[in-house]
Design an enzyme around this catalytic site. Structure first.
Site: not given
Length: 395
Positions: A147, A281, A217, A257
């Site tokens: 972002y 998000d 991640k 995930d």
């Protein structure tokens, strides 16, 4: 009078002025409803001893039509000066210029935390079996990650220059289709990580929540998201060693995930979550869906160091339903609850929350929620606000 910050604490006058951006599209409907509900709750809680004066400032389409600017300097100055504000949804200008008005506000004021609490309200129909187990507060980093907007479009001289730097200077061989690729840079810093994690830990301790989970991640992006994980742990161990040792603070981490899966299977395992911008998000929207949808998801953008905070509806402008008196104002209403809590007016915040839940429990809501309720009664936007005010009680 204005909110100010002195010696690390917010000083809030009893007659406080709050700047607001009405918002585009449905913002013109949800903003006045929200202000009416908040005014009524404040009046009931404090019997005239405390009041809010709403000061309109401009951004988005309304601003562009009036001033020729999508985000005037006067608006930024007002948020800087008054410390705390609230906004409806804004249209992002099409074509050149800024990517997003929301992102611009966050970056200009360095609102590094996107705070997204997620909880279920009795009476709201959920797609999961036990939505009452969902009670999390998401601390989403707001200024870094993708972002930051550092990108170069495929086919431009800038993209070619960047590709040349990657291949010739950095020895990168992993770009599969170099001549047709766009490129983006994902900055993640120690400072950005530490201030986010510090704020999340302080929140967890102050609100007696059982622990903090770092979501990342890092198994794939080892130096950015992996760095976020490692720097988060290091900050906790350095600044909150006593709390960890005593068991007041439990900190762990999970791959993003796996977190998305786990929140469906065992949401009660998570309480306060700190994560990077893009992960946040995805995560906040999935969790919102688990408790009824984005229409009842509040949000805030906060700099806990300067005290600056802008509370906001988390949904878009919804031009297809604007002006029809059917939009759900709950996101902005609950964001106003967050605002009241932020300035320490917890009694008024509790009145709004209780009245909203009483409305939902009675099977009354805007059509997006009422259609799923057994014998649900669909209310217009204005009527929903009036119903909430009618259900307000002072304990």
């Amino acid at each position: 009078m204005k909110v100010r910050k002195e010696n690390g604490k917010l000083i809030v006058p009893d007659q406080v002025t709050i700047p607001f951006i009405e918002g585009d599209g449905v913002g013109r409907e949800i903003t006045p409803v929200t202000q009416g509900v908040v005014n009524e709750a404040v009046a009931k809680a404090y019997k005239g001893k405390r009041t809010i004066g709403w000061k309109e400032v401009f951004a988005g389409e309304k601003s562009f039509r009036a001033t020729g600017s999508w985000l005037p300097d006067e608006t930024m100055d007002a948020f800087r000066e008054y410390i705390v504000g609230i906004k409806g949804p804004l249209t992002t200008p099409i074509g050149g210029g800024m990517r997003s008005l929301n992102v611009a506000l966050r970056q200009e004021l360095d609102l590094y935390v996107c705070l997204r609490p997620v909880r279920w309200f009795k009476g709201v129909v959920s797609p999961v079996k036990e939505p009452q187990k969902v009670d999390m507060v998401i601390f989403r980093e707001n200024t870094e990650d993708i972002y930051a907007g550092i990108e170069w479009q495929q086919g431009t001289p800038e993209a070619q220059k960047f590709l040349k730097f990657l291949t010739e200077e950095m020895g990168v061989k992993k770009v599969r289709f170099p001549e047709t690729s766009s490129f983006g840079v994902k900055p993640v810093s120690i400072e950005g990580t530490e201030r986010l994690v510090r704020a999340a830990i302080r929140y967890a301790l102050a609100n007696h929540r059982p622990g903090l989970t770092l979501v990342h991640k890092g198994n794939i992006m080892k130096f950015t998201e992996g760095g976020f994980r490692n720097w988060g742990y290091a900050l906790a161990e350095r600044e909150f060693a006593e709390e960890i040792k005593s068991g007041r603070l439990i900190i762990n981490d999970v791959i993003a995930d796996a977190f998305l899966q786990n929140t469906l299977l065992k949401p009660e395992a998570y309480s306060v979550v700190a994560t990077l911008n893009l992960n946040g998000d995805y995560i906040s929207d999935q969790l919102a869906a688990m408790v009824g949808g984005i229409g009842i998801a509040p949000g805030a953008n906060i700099n806990y160091d300067s005290g600056h905070a802008i509370f906001e509806a988390t949904h878009g402008t919804a031009p297809d339903i604007a002006g029809k008196n059917i939009v759900n104002p709950s996101s902005l209403l609950l964001s106003s609850v967050m605002l009241l809590e932020y300035i320490g007016w917890n009694e008024a915040a509790a009145i709004v929350t209780s009245a909203m839940e009483a409305t939902f429990e009675s099977g009354e809501a805007t059509s997006d929620l009422a259609r799923f309720m057994p014998d649900g009664k669909s209310l217009g936007t204005k009527e929903f606000g009036e119903n909430i005010m009618n259900k307000m009680n002072v304990s």
